[in-house]
Scaffold this motif. Structure first.
Motif, PDB file in Angstrom:
ATOM      1  N   SER A 166       0.825  -1.207   0.000  1.00  0.00           N
ATOM      2  CA  SER A 166       0.000   0.000   0.000  1.00  0.00           C
ATOM      3  C   SER A 166       0.858   1.256   0.000  1.00  0.00           C
ATOM      4  O   SER A 166       0.518   2.247  -0.671  1.00  0.00           O
ATOM      5  CB  SER A 166      -0.927   0.008   1.216  1.00  0.00           C
ATOM      6  OG  SER A 166      -0.183   0.001   2.420  1.00  0.00           O
ATOM      7  N   ALA A 167       1.980   1.226   0.732  1.00  0.00           N
ATOM      8  CA  ALA A 167       2.890   2.373   0.720  1.00  0.00           C
ATOM      9  C   ALA A 167       3.474   2.579  -0.680  1.00  0.00           C
ATOM     10  O   ALA A 167       3.613   3.721  -1.154  1.00  0.00           O
ATOM     11  CB  ALA A 167       4.012   2.160   1.732  1.00  0.00           C
TER      12      ALA A 167
ATOM     13  N   SER B 250       0.749   4.000  -2.966  1.00  0.00           N
ATOM     14  CA  SER B 250       0.500   5.408  -2.637  1.00  0.00           C
ATOM     15  C   SER B 250       1.597   6.301  -3.190  1.00  0.00           C
ATOM     16  O   SER B 250       1.324   7.388  -3.709  1.00  0.00           O
ATOM     17  CB  SER B 250       0.399   5.579  -1.122  1.00  0.00           C
ATOM     18  OG  SER B 250      -0.667   4.822  -0.609  1.00  0.00           O
TER      19      SER B 250
ATOM     20  N   GLN C   8      -1.423  10.560   1.471  1.00  0.00           N
ATOM     21  CA  GLN C   8      -1.497   9.990   2.814  1.00  0.00           C
ATOM     22  C   GLN C   8      -2.865   9.374   3.086  1.00  0.00           C
ATOM     23  O   GLN C   8      -2.968   8.320   3.729  1.00  0.00           O
ATOM     24  CB  GLN C   8      -1.189  11.068   3.851  1.00  0.00           C
ATOM     25  CG  GLN C   8       0.271  11.498   3.870  1.00  0.00           C
ATOM     26  CD  GLN C   8       0.528  12.644   4.832  1.00  0.00           C
ATOM     27  OE1 GLN C   8      -0.408  13.288   5.323  1.00  0.00           O
ATOM     28  NE2 GLN C   8       1.787  12.918   5.113  1.00  0.00           N
TER      29      GLN C   8
ATOM     30  N   THR D 185      -3.036   5.980   1.460  1.00  0.00           N
ATOM     31  CA  THR D 185      -2.330   4.988   2.274  1.00  0.00           C
ATOM     32  C   THR D 185      -3.225   4.497   3.403  1.00  0.00           C
ATOM     33  O   THR D 185      -3.322   3.290   3.666  1.00  0.00           O
ATOM     34  CB  THR D 185      -1.038   5.587   2.852  1.00  0.00           C
ATOM     35  OG1 THR D 185      -0.231   6.093   1.790  1.00  0.00           O
ATOM     36  CG2 THR D 185      -0.250   4.546   3.625  1.00  0.00           C
TER      37      THR D 185
END
Length: 620
Positions: free
Chosen positions: A77-78, A81, A125, A128
């Protein structure tokens, strides 16, 4: 915001993989309390050590599997993102590159920088958090409710009573925080504007001893932003204590009613422990959801600001059929008027044919290669006004700039000289009339093709970070060292470049702060010369040069630009004395057109300009 998230559509398989991992992680966490209940009710109550060990191993494996899923999901996911932020910044930058000067004026440079950095970071953000929590929280909440009901349906009423309180708390916090976040982003734009002006104008600030004033100005913008940030953080600060209070009272209620159920044999100890765990999972899922909700107001404001940029359609765009020759009907009328004008002035009409349309690609490539032939530029009854202006900056402007001629434009401050030049590369579009290049209205050209013919030296000399050679080569990416040297020599820049420590490899500081104003102007002139274009636009490009360098540069330019079309905006009479044609502007209108001697006899505005700069002997 969902509109922006469509950017990650090519990565939907990876997103689906993340969701599967989060689902498995949630199942593992939901299964753990049930295992613990079995260990207590079966293993500990009966004293079955082997069962405790067996289920303990199962519990460890389930926990380890959930941990691995959580780690991989968080990493993925990071990564998604970060990729989203990269793609969105690239899209915003590419779109802003298409803006005309009008869009930059409307949105503001400081605001565009803030939107391309801070606002995109806020949305990134949130993405994320959404990938990690928005899916996990509903899974945990729904799964926890199902498992809690399976343990004891009656005891689940405590949770049912708590959920509306949490939902109402989240709604109130969002309603109060959204307007504050919107105001905070606007005030952040203001702070960035003040900071940018202070950093770029530090020399002026120090020269006028205005450091204290600028400090006060910055402090005012900073305190304004800080005050709003404190207000919104106070609202957000109530969220966590309130939710923890509700959570703790919920646990107290569950233990209270659960103990009564145990006393009456309605539930076992292990099941009550598992129920408490599920209740905590449900409430923590709601807390996670509320934490993400806290980020939504600010991110939604940022998303709206980003969408405003992406939805802003450039006023100046390539029209349908651009690139094909299209000659306005007013050309014939204008030529007839101009022929009459030439007869009354006793001059010969221009020989250039403005009805040839756009040259063939082969001819264009040849002309651009040799850089020795210009194209005819015609202004036909041009009127232009800046957005919101009360009066037009230019009104009924008509003239012709011929290849091989130097057309000088002179006039007082605010007379429209730079505005006139900016209409040729189509930085702005005219309100009425037409600007023709090679017999074709600039609106009928592809912007890239039109600007490929032009070498512009702007009024404000702009250099980029890099070496001297890089800055000159900016005009022609594949320019050879010999071409760079030749351009520098013609621009009278070769001598001072040779005196630099590393010559052409000398690094230019940001904004060209390590070279003088005159040196910056000569480098920007060299940048235009290395391109060897058909049209040269010099917008007051000699103002920082001494008279000796100015004279030498103009002499060299006349040889170098012979055959090209040259338009030269200037404040100096000495620069226009030998021009083939002088256009005198006054309050956006042509006050005179002709050569120096002719204008001295016929144009009062020109005589006033000349008399203010030249002595009596020079006037003669």
């Amino acid at each position: 915001m969902l509109k922006l998230f469509k950017i990650i559509k090519p990565y939907r398989i990876v997103v689906a993989f993340i969701l599967v991992l989060i689902f498995l992680q949630s199942l593992a966490e939901l299964y753990l309390p049930t295992i613990m209940a079995d260990i207590v009710d079966t293993g500990i109550v009966r004293g079955d050590i082997s069962y405790i060990i067996k289920m303990g191993v199962v519990m460890l494996l389930v926990a380890a599997g959930g941990t691995v899923c959580a780690f991989v999901a968080s990493f993925s996911s990071a990564k998604i993102s970060a990729k989203f932020g990269q793609l969105l910044r690239g899209r915003v930058f590419a779109h802003v590159e298409e803006f005309s000067l009008q869009e930059f004026d409307n949105l503001g440079t400081a605001s565009l920088i803030n939107r391309a950095t801070n606002d995109i970071t806020q949305v990134q953000q949130l993405l994320t958090m959404m990938l990690r929590m928005m899916v996990r929280a509903p899974m945990m909440c729904a799964g926890g409710i199902i498992m809690a009901v399976s343990k004891d349906a009656g005891l689940s009423l405590v949770i049912v009573a708590v959920i509306p309180i949490l939902v109402a708390s989240v709604y109130v916090v969002m309603a109060k925080s959204m307007p504050l976040y919107k105001a905070m982003q606007a005030k952040l734009d203001k702070l960035n504007l003040v900071l940018r002006e202070n950093l770029t104008g530090v020399r002026v600030i120090r020269a006028f001893n205005r450091a204290v004033y600028e400090q006060e100005r910055f402090d005012a913008a900073n305190l304004d932003l800080t005050g709003t940030a404190i207000k919104v953080n106070k609202v957000m600060a109530t969220m966590m204590p309130l939710m923890m209070l509700v959570l703790n009272f919920s646990i107290i209620g569950i233990i209270w009613f659960g103990s009564l159920r145990i006393e009456h044999g309605g539930i076992q100890v292990g099941d009550l422990m598992a129920f408490i765990q599920y209740a905590m999972q449900i409430l923590f899922a709601l807390m996670m959801f509320s934490m993400m909700i806290v980020m939504i107001p600010r991110a939604s404001v940022s998303a709206a600001r980003i969408n405003e940029v992406l939805d802003t359609a450039p006023v100046i765009r390539d029209t349908a059929g651009a690139g094909k020759a299209g000659i306005p009907d007013c050309v014939t009328q204008f030529e007839q008027r101009e022929d009459t004008s030439h007869q009354s002035m006793g001059t010969s009409p221009p020989t250039g044919n403005v009805t040839d349309g756009i040259s063939s690609k082969r001819e264009m490539a040849l002309l651009e290669t040799i850089g020795s032939s210009g194209v005819c530029i015609k202004f036909i009854n041009v009127t232009f006004s800046y957005p919101g202006a009360e009066k037009p900056a230019l009104a009924n402007i008509s003239f012709t700039a011929e290849p091989g001629e130097v057309t000088a434009i002179i006039g007082g401050t605010g007379s429209g000289k730079s505005t006139l030049v900016n209409l040729i590369p189509r930085f702005y579009d005219v309100d009425s009339g037409g600007v023709l290049v090679d017999g074709v209205d600039v609106r009928q050209w592809l912007q890239s093709d039109l600007r490929a013919k032009i070498g512009l030296v702007p009024q404000k000399a702009m250099l980029f970070s890099g070496t001297v050679a890089d800055n000159i080569r900016y005009g022609k990416e594949d320019a050879t060292d010999q071409e760079i040297w030749r351009a520098a020599r013609v621009a009278q820049a070769a001598s001072f470049i040779a005196d630099l420590k590393d010559g052409f490899d000398t690094v230019i500081a940001q904004g060209g702060t390590n070279v003088s104003g005159g040196q910056k102007q000569r480098l920007t002139i060299a940048r235009a010369l290395v391109r060897r274009p058909m049209i040269y636009l010099f917008d007051d490009s000699f103002s920082a040069l001494d008279f000796k360098t100015d004279a030498e540069l103009r002499a060299a330019l006349r040889k170098e630009t012979a055959g090209a079309t040259v338009l030269m905006v200037t404040q100096r009479v000495s620069t226009v004395l030998n021009a083939d044609k002088i256009i005198v502007l006054d309050k956006g209108r042509i006050a005179g057109l002709g050569k120096h001697r002719q204008l001295m006899e016929t144009c009062e505005v020109y005589r006033e300009i000349v008399s203010s700069q030249l002595a009596g002997g020079e006037l003669a």
